[in-house]
Motif scaffolding. Structure first.
Motif, mmCIF file in Angstrom:
data_model
loop_
_atom_site.group_PDB
_atom_site.id
_atom_site.type_symbol
_atom_site.label_atom_id
_atom_site.label_comp_id
_atom_site.label_asym_id
_atom_site.label_seq_id
_atom_site.Cartn_x
_atom_site.Cartn_y
_atom_site.Cartn_z
ATOM 1 N N TYR A 1 39.917 41.984 38.350
ATOM 2 C CA TYR A 1 40.686 40.830 37.867
ATOM 3 C C TYR A 1 42.042 41.273 37.307
ATOM 4 N N SER B 1 49.889 40.564 41.277
ATOM 5 C CA SER B 1 50.499 39.272 41.620
ATOM 6 C C SER B 1 51.815 39.084 40.884
ATOM 7 N N SER C 1 52.694 23.307 38.848
ATOM 8 C CA SER C 1 51.723 23.974 37.975
ATOM 9 C C SER C 1 50.886 22.936 37.238
ATOM 10 N N ALA D 1 49.736 26.957 42.021
ATOM 11 C CA ALA D 1 48.588 27.855 42.177
ATOM 12 C C ALA D 1 48.992 29.307 41.944
ATOM 13 N N LEU E 1 46.866 31.004 38.847
ATOM 14 C CA LEU E 1 45.789 31.933 39.205
ATOM 15 C C LEU E 1 45.900 33.295 38.508
ATOM 16 N N PHE F 1 44.580 33.048 35.031
ATOM 17 C CA PHE F 1 43.122 32.987 34.954
ATOM 18 C C PHE F 1 42.513 34.368 35.203
ATOM 19 N N TRP F 2 43.066 35.090 36.163
ATOM 20 C CA TRP F 2 42.568 36.448 36.427
ATOM 21 C C TRP F 2 42.765 37.343 35.208
#
Length: 296
Positions: free
Chosen positions: A7, A14, A41, A216, A220, A223-224
């Motif tokens: 994660y 990213s 978002s 996204a 994302l 969240f990771w």
């Protein structure tokens, strides 16, 4: 532990690759890109909140005055950070954005000392001083203060501080952060469409779809990161985070062909040395605390 590492790697890789993504929209002004990023978002997290049936929980988050203030500050700081980052990437300053995110952990430490009254070891203070020398050398080389790096580092550190104080749920916190500024984003988008200055229609069909997916691509990694923070020691998360600025620096040099001078190498070397010292001292401190906990 393995899931946490995966994660963390996904989150920071990213973030490191984001310059490639924002360069797809270099025909658009940074303000217009930011407005669309905020709008999509919010749409993305609103869908997630609806799917999780957590709208009632969303209201309870801001019942306390402290949380309302923290959410407002988070929204301001992250919007400022996003705007400067997008503008810097599309104006050919990716190396300086990389410097900003190398500096960020050390700025966060300073804020922790000033605002949260945390205590540092001698080695950690030494790391901050060495990093300061690196920034000073770069300022001398540029002939001006590297303001892009400083604004990015400070704004994200302030964002992290506000999140730390509020301790909000990741999804609900991000929902509030985008919901506060989405009316401004929509007004701005409406205005530029009305006066004919909107650049979004100059994008190809594929680029327009990617712009719609910016929500996204924004949510994302957050969240990771949250999942990684749940599973890994803070010292390990701190080490993994250097994947992001390192990736951005490599992109700047080998993909975007930005000049990386000897002076910049010297300045970055001071920052890297400071981060090695800080990471080593923090790891020893974390290990000692863990041993004390086990003994207790």
């Amino acid at each position: 532990m393995k899931k946490g590492i995966i994660y963390g790697f996904l989150a920071y890789l990213s973030w490191g690759l984001l310059p490639l993504y924002w360069r797809l929209f270099d025909t658009m002004p940074a303000g217009e890109i930011l407005a669309h990023r905020i709008l999509w978002s919010f749409v993305f997290v609103a869908v997630l909140v609806t799917a999780a049936k957590r709208w009632k929980s969303l209201i309870s988050v801001v019942k306390e005055r402290k949380n309302r203030l923290a959410v407002l500050l988070c929204s301001i700081f992250i919007s400022c950070n996003w705007l400067i980052f997008i503008w810097a990437v599309n104006s050919g300053n990716v190396i300086e954005t990389s410097l900003g995110y190398y500096m960020n952990p050390l700025i966060s430490v300073v804020f922790a000392v000033v605002f949260l009254k945390e205590k540092l070891r001698v080695g950690q203070w030494a790391a901050i001083i060495i990093a300061g020398i690196g920034v000073l050398l770069m300022a001398i080389q540029y002939g001006h203060v590297p303001w892009i790096a400083i604004v990015l580092a400070v704004s994200f550190a302030l964002y992290g501080l506000a999140k730390k104080v509020a301790q909000l749920d990741v999804l609900l916190g991000l929902t509030w952060e985008t919901m506060i500024v989405v009316p401004i984003a929509m007004i701005y988008i409406t205005f530029i469409h009305a006066d004919g200055s909107a650049a979004v229609f100059s994008l190809s069909g594929g680029s327009m779809v990617l712009l719609l997916l910016s929500g996204a691509f924004t949510a994302l990694p957050l969240f990771w990161f949250a999942r990684a923070a749940e599973r890994l020691p803070l010292s390990m998360v701190g080490f993994i985070q250097y994947i992001a600025p390192t990736t951005s620096l490599l992109l700047a040099i080998f993909v975007f062909d930005e000049a990386f001078t000897e002076g910049q190498l010297v300045s970055f070397s001071f920052i890297w040395f400071a981060l090695i010292i800080y990471t080593f001292v923090s790891f020893r401190k974390s290990k000692a605390s863990s041993q004390l906990g086990e003994a207790a």
